[in-house]
Design a protein around this motif. Structure first.
Motif, PDB file in Angstrom:
ATOM      1  N   LYS A   1       0.523  14.028   4.570  1.00 62.84           N
ATOM      2  CA  LYS A   1       0.900  12.714   4.032  1.00 62.84           C
ATOM      3  C   LYS A   1      -0.291  11.834   3.645  1.00 62.84           C
ATOM      4  O   LYS A   1      -0.189  11.037   2.718  1.00 62.84           O
ATOM      5  N   GLU A   2      -1.399  11.930   4.354  1.00 58.04           N
ATOM      6  CA  GLU A   2      -2.556  11.086   4.037  1.00 58.04           C
ATOM      7  C   GLU A   2      -3.413  11.827   3.025  1.00 58.04           C
ATOM      8  O   GLU A   2      -4.010  12.864   3.336  1.00 58.04           O
ATOM      9  N   ALA A   3      -3.479  11.287   1.809  1.00 60.08           N
ATOM     10  CA  ALA A   3      -4.167  12.028   0.752  1.00 60.08           C
ATOM     11  C   ALA A   3      -5.599  12.370   1.170  1.00 60.08           C
ATOM     12  O   ALA A   3      -6.035  13.512   1.060  1.00 60.08           O
TER      13      ALA A   3
ATOM     14  N   ASP B   1       0.862  -1.171   0.000  1.00 60.08           N
ATOM     15  CA  ASP B   1       0.000   0.000   0.000  1.00 60.08           C
ATOM     16  C   ASP B   1       0.901   1.225   0.000  1.00 60.08           C
ATOM     17  O   ASP B   1       1.855   1.290   0.772  1.00 60.08           O
ATOM     18  N   ASN B   2       0.613   2.170  -0.894  1.00 55.83           N
ATOM     19  CA  ASN B   2       1.420   3.385  -0.929  1.00 55.83           C
ATOM     20  C   ASN B   2       2.907   3.112  -1.132  1.00 55.83           C
ATOM     21  O   ASN B   2       3.745   3.784  -0.545  1.00 55.83           O
ATOM     22  N   HIS B   3       3.209   2.116  -1.950  1.00 56.58           N
ATOM     23  CA  HIS B   3       4.613   1.800  -2.183  1.00 56.58           C
ATOM     24  C   HIS B   3       4.764   1.106  -3.529  1.00 56.58           C
ATOM     25  O   HIS B   3       3.981   0.243  -3.886  1.00 56.58           O
TER      26      HIS B   3
ATOM     27  N   ASN C   1      -5.140  11.024  -8.691  1.00 59.60           N
ATOM     28  CA  ASN C   1      -3.936  10.835  -7.884  1.00 59.60           C
ATOM     29  C   ASN C   1      -4.351  10.526  -6.443  1.00 59.60           C
ATOM     30  O   ASN C   1      -5.221  11.187  -5.893  1.00 59.60           O
ATOM     31  N   HIS C   2      -3.732   9.496  -5.844  1.00 59.53           N
ATOM     32  CA  HIS C   2      -4.111   9.091  -4.493  1.00 59.53           C
ATOM     33  C   HIS C   2      -3.021   9.263  -3.452  1.00 59.53           C
ATOM     34  O   HIS C   2      -3.209   8.875  -2.297  1.00 59.53           O
ATOM     35  N   THR C   3      -1.868   9.753  -3.849  1.00 54.32           N
ATOM     36  CA  THR C   3      -0.800   9.863  -2.853  1.00 54.32           C
ATOM     37  C   THR C   3       0.296  10.793  -3.331  1.00 54.32           C
ATOM     38  O   THR C   3       0.524  10.916  -4.540  1.00 54.32           O
TER      39      THR C   3
HETATM   40  O1  B1N Z   1      -5.947   5.977  -1.315  1.00 49.87           O
HETATM   41  C1  B1N Z   1      -7.096   6.274  -0.533  1.00 49.87           C
HETATM   42  C2  B1N Z   1      -6.836   7.499   0.330  1.00 49.87           C
HETATM   43  O2  B1N Z   1      -7.950   7.719   1.157  1.00 49.87           O
HETATM   44  C3  B1N Z   1      -5.582   7.285   1.185  1.00 49.87           C
HETATM   45  O3  B1N Z   1      -5.286   8.484   1.854  1.00 49.87           O
HETATM   46  C4  B1N Z   1      -4.417   6.885   0.287  1.00 49.87           C
HETATM   47  O4  B1N Z   1      -3.283   6.588   1.090  1.00 49.87           O
HETATM   48  C5  B1N Z   1      -4.786   5.655  -0.538  1.00 49.87           C
HETATM   49  C6  B1N Z   1       0.116   1.991  -4.482  1.00 49.87           C
HETATM   50  C7  B1N Z   1      -1.680   2.915  -3.182  1.00 49.87           C
HETATM   51  N1  B1N Z   1      -2.875   6.064  -2.101  1.00 49.87           N
HETATM   52  N2  B1N Z   1      -2.032   5.291  -2.815  1.00 49.87           N
HETATM   53  C8  B1N Z   1      -2.345   4.041  -2.585  1.00 49.87           C
HETATM   54  C9  B1N Z   1      -2.216   1.651  -3.041  1.00 49.87           C
HETATM   55  C10 B1N Z   1      -1.596   0.556  -3.617  1.00 49.87           C
HETATM   56  C11 B1N Z   1      -0.431   0.727  -4.346  1.00 49.87           C
HETATM   57  O5  B1N Z   1       0.148  -0.334  -4.911  1.00 49.87           O
HETATM   58  C12 B1N Z   1      -0.503   3.088  -3.910  1.00 49.87           C
HETATM   59  N3  B1N Z   1      -3.362   3.985  -1.734  1.00 49.87           N
HETATM   60  C13 B1N Z   1      -3.682   5.243  -1.445  1.00 49.87           C
HETATM   61  C14 B1N Z   1      -8.265   6.480  -1.460  1.00 49.87           C
HETATM   62  O6  B1N Z   1      -8.137   7.672  -2.176  1.00 49.87           O
END
Ligand code: B1N
Length: 817
Positions: free
Chosen positions: A647-649, A270-272, A355-357
């Motif tokens: 940091k938290e989108a 997640d987020n990576h 964009n999510h992050t």
């Molecule tokens: O997306 C959610 C947001 O509410 C959160 O704040 C955010 O952290 C989340 C790469 C992600 N952003 N990026 C990812 C997930 C899997 C991956 O392989 C990035 N997840 C979020 C919904 O907008």
């Protein structure tokens, strides 16, 4: 009661399935078999509406949304489907007549977990809202053989167990072999000249057959059933073992393996971004299949490909599906023979990017070597997109190499997917107001200056159908009794509850419901963790993926501090508190896994210390997932939303807690900002650095955690306990890495990257305010009711209506049976 449902027919259907599928009568059936029999009966009810919906779409020649996403975190389907037909009381009765309990039957369903966290769950909420609002939409994704791993805690450590969700078959899916399509990888591009024109053909490639499985997405009480289409991979040619041609044999084996590995497993990050070749294969696999199918479907009923964008829109759920841009270009150029400009106009009018992050470690950048080897034709197209875009940059900013360096799509040996997604589409949106502002003013500043018209905000939302109606039946019935049931499809209506916030009787009713939900969670914890918790204590909950920026570490450091206070003074006047954690750590994320071990080690010591009179309990709930999340939100008093500001989108758990009447303990980050705006700062507990302050420290420096360590005795004491064996007597060095991450510059670019020590004192004060506030039950009840009453903005229905209005421009469809 809904149109398609009839109680007696349903009962017959269940009995029929039991006989036909299992050769059993009901009295011999296991719960699992009963679940299957009921699920197939439910599918029977769905199917006519599903067909009717798609007939209607065709008849009206509607514009269709394709929500392209690597992740759909659906959660269980049975309970939600039944609710959507408004047939829950009937089904409950039927099952009782047959000697079964609906909850227990629902519990048999595997939790389809084809996603990591917020991003995947958001996709699932969006599909729910799209169907309920009657908009034509497909979710397009991957049918991973193994979803998000199941988490076991052994000796305090996370252990990952494969999630074999298809083991017993999945009753709700339908295989659609007739829409299977070929996806090609590797090889080389040959230029063919045909009557003066150049054509590009891929040769020497390997390919797999993409086979779609459809799952129904049921609108609430409106006969609309949309489709989640997830793709499985199959080998394209079965090969014979006695093949004469060694090359053919070799290739056949390779293709067989490719098909098997491609959809094998969801990457649990997640987020990576890990940059793995297989991940890029997964991306191109489901995108090529989805885009090919969308184009084909369109051309079945239309003759002019130039108007494709009038009937189709692709929403890219983060950069993961960005190869949709060059893939659509490829199809238009190579299969339909369009000119570059024609193809580019269609593509950029079809694609839109969310964009999510802004976490830099989540930025997808593929090495050219890998990208061009795997997708040779796609890479050529990306290069040409880049060449033309760089030309445009140079025209707009003559001689400004810095702009090229920052905005180029191919640069420094890498393909930058975010830049491709921005350039290749007509819309770029963030997921909360603050997040979008940070995109415009910092991360994507140059793009915003060049094309401001593309940028817009869409604050996330959640579906109240799952997270209140299904997950919290007691509160849901109470709300309906007070204000009627319009909130189910029109959440802002829930504001009518506000008039009851001051009423002592309503406050009491509300607190009783919260108490019963806490008893339900306590039972779950006893069953699954063997820990006894007191439902009269404050349930203080942090459930979300484990990540340093989310600061579970700050939470547990504060628990350690509180425990020290109690040890110093066992008579300390405090309201008993149960600190509840739930979090999966990516399998390769060492520090996150160590944080889980720390939480469990602290729990072990505190929960077994009788001297503190049970004033603190610490619980780590194993295997946090959609199905137990519903139980957890319903039972929470305090919602921990404590990420480092900026940091938290958005966060979406924050909204689920609010809807269930928990008070937010949070930073001014993501959608917390908007939550506080709706509910009022007096009904939340806000603390910590602002995003501007964080960004300034990051730019200019000037933050020194060692200074805090030296000057703050309580913080120093807690940190020393990380390295003196206080919580790990057998191995005092166990938590050294965590200690170092906070103080030692050698272990990262800057010690305490996420400002934990900086925010700890103000976090502690906010926690004290909570302790004081909870003593006034009437105040607390009022604030909690006001949280529910002011949650209207955070329905995903609102989010979807905004996407439709500003980006997708879809028409609502009515389905009559
Ligand atoms: O997306 C959610 C947001 O509410 C959160 O704040 C955010 O952290 C989340 C790469 C992600 N952003 N990026 C990812 C997930 C899997 C991956 O392989 C990035 N997840 C979020 C919904 O907008």
């Amino acid at each position: 009661m809904s149109m398609g449902f009839d109680k007696e027919t349903f009962k017959k259907s269940v009995l029929f399935n039991m006989k036909n599928v299992f050769r059993k009568t009901v009295d011999e059936a296991t719960k699992e078999q009963m679940y299957q029999a009921v699920a197939y009966a439910v599918k029977d009810v769905i199917i006519d509406e599903w067909i009717a919906t798609h007939k209607e779409y065709e008849k009206q020649d509607v514009k269709t949304l394709y929500y392209l996403s690597m992740e759909f975190l659906m959660g269980r389907a049975l309970g939600n489907s039944i609710i959507s037909f408004m047939a829950q009381p009937d089904v409950k009765e039927v099952l009782e007549e047959l000697g079964f309990d609906l909850n227990a039957i629902e519990d048999q369903e595997p939790d389809p977990a084809l996603g990591n966290g917020g991003l995947g769950r958001l996709a699932a909420c969006f599909l729910d809202s799209l169907a309920t609002l009657g908009y034509p939409a497909y979710g397009c994704g991957i049918r991973y053989r193994y979803g998000m791993f199941k988490q076991k805690i052994e000796n305090g450590y996370q252990v990952e167990i494969p999630d074999d969700w298809l083991k017993n078959g999945y009753p709700f899916e339908i295989r659609r072999a007739e829409y299977a399509t070929e996806v090609k990888f590797g090889g080389y591009v040959k230029v063919v000249r045909e009557d003066g024109k150049e054509r590009f053909v891929q040769e020497g490639y390997q390919s797999v057959l993409a086979v779609p499985y459809d799952m129904p997405i049921i609108g609430y009480g409106n006969n609309v059933v949309n489709t989640l289409r997830i793709w499985d991979a199959q080998a394209i040619n079965t090969f014979s073992l006695d093949s004469f041609d060694k090359g053919d044999y070799q290739k056949a084996v390779e293709q067989e393996n490719l098909a098997k590995t491609i959809v094998e497993v969801l990457y649990p990050n997640d987020n990576h971004y890990a940059g793995k070749e297989l991940r890029l294969k997964q991306q191109y696999f489901f995108i090529s299949a989805s885009v090919q199918r969308a184009v084909k479907k369109y051309m079945e009923n239309h003759d002019d490909i130039h108007k494709f964008y009038e009937k189709n829109v692709f929403q890219l759920n983060d950069t993961h599906p960005t190869v949709a841009v060059p893939e659509l270009m490829r199809i238009l150029l190579d299969d339909y023979g369009l000119s570059w400009d024609e193809a580019w106009e269609i593509t950029t009018k079809t694609c839109a990017y969310t964009n999510h992050t802004i976490m830099s470690e989540a930025l997808e950048k593929w090495p050219i070597e890998l990208f061009s080897r795997l997708l040779p034709r796609i890479y050529q197209i990306v290069e040409e997109i880049n060449r033309r875009f760089q030309q445009k940059i140079s025209q707009m900013y003559p001689g400004n190499q810095d702009k090229v360096r920052k905005m180029a799509i191919v640069y420094d040996g890498q393909v930058r997917m975010a830049n491709l997604a921005i350039v290749g589409g007509f819309s770029v949106n963030g997921v909360a107001r603050l997040h979008t502002e940070i995109l415009k003013n910092q991360e994507l500043k140059d793009f915003y200056e060049m094309m401001p018209e593309k940028f817009n905000n869409k604050t996330n939302g959640i579906t109240q159908r799952r997270f209140l109606l299904h997950g919290n039946p007691l509160l849901s019935e109470w709300v309906t009794k007070k204000i009627g049931n319009e909130w189910i499809t029109n959440l802002p209506h829930i504001h009518r509850l506000a008039v009851y916030a001051d009423d002592p009787k309503c406050q009491q009713e509300f607190m009783d419901i919260k108490y019963q939900n806490k008893v339900r969670l306590a039972r779950y914890i006893k069953e699954h963790n063997g820990i006894e918790v007191d439902p009269r204590s404050i349930f203080d909950v942090q459930v979300k993926r484990l990540h340093e920026y989310k600061r579970q570490l700050m939470n547990i450091l504060h628990v350690m501090y509180l425990y020290n206070q109690l040890k110093d003074n066992p008579n300390l006047d405090m309201v008993p508190r149960t600190f509840i954690f739930g979090a999966k750590a990516a399998a390769g994320y060492r520090r996150a896994k160590l944080t889980i071990k720390l939480i469990n080690s602290v729990a072990e010591v505190i929960n077994n210390d009788r001297s503190i009179g049970g004033k603190i309990k610490v619980v780590f709930i194993e295997d946090y997932k959609v199905s137990n999340a519903e139980i957890i939100f319903a039972a929470a008093d305090v919602s921990e939303q404590i990420s480092t500001a900026s940091k938290e989108a958005s966060g979406t758990g924050n909204m689920k807690f609010m809807l269930n009447g928990a008070l937010t303990l949070g930073t001014m980050d993501g959608a917390n900002v908007e939550i506080v705006e709706e509910v009022g700062a007096e009904n939340a507990f806000i603390f910590g650095l602002t995003s501007d302050e964080v960004i300034r420290y990051e730019r200019e420096g000037g933050y020194d955690p060692m200074e805090i360590f030296n000057n703050n005795y309580e913080i120093r004491r807690v940190l020393m306990q990380l390295i003196n064996g206080y919580y790990s007597p057998q191995d005092p060095e166990l938590f050294r890495d965590i200690y170092n991450s906070l103080l030692n510059t050698m272990s990262s670019d800057r010690a305490d990257t996420y400002f934990i020590l900086k925010d700890l004192p103000s976090y502690g004060e906010a926690q004290k305010r909570i302790d004081q506030a909870y003593r006034d039950e009437s105040w607390w009840a009022k604030a909690a009711i006001l949280n529910v009453a002011n949650s209207g903005k955070f329905t995903s229905d609102r989010t979807i209506l905004e996407y439709v209005r500003d980006i997708w421009h879809l028409e609502k469809v009515n389905v009559e049976l």
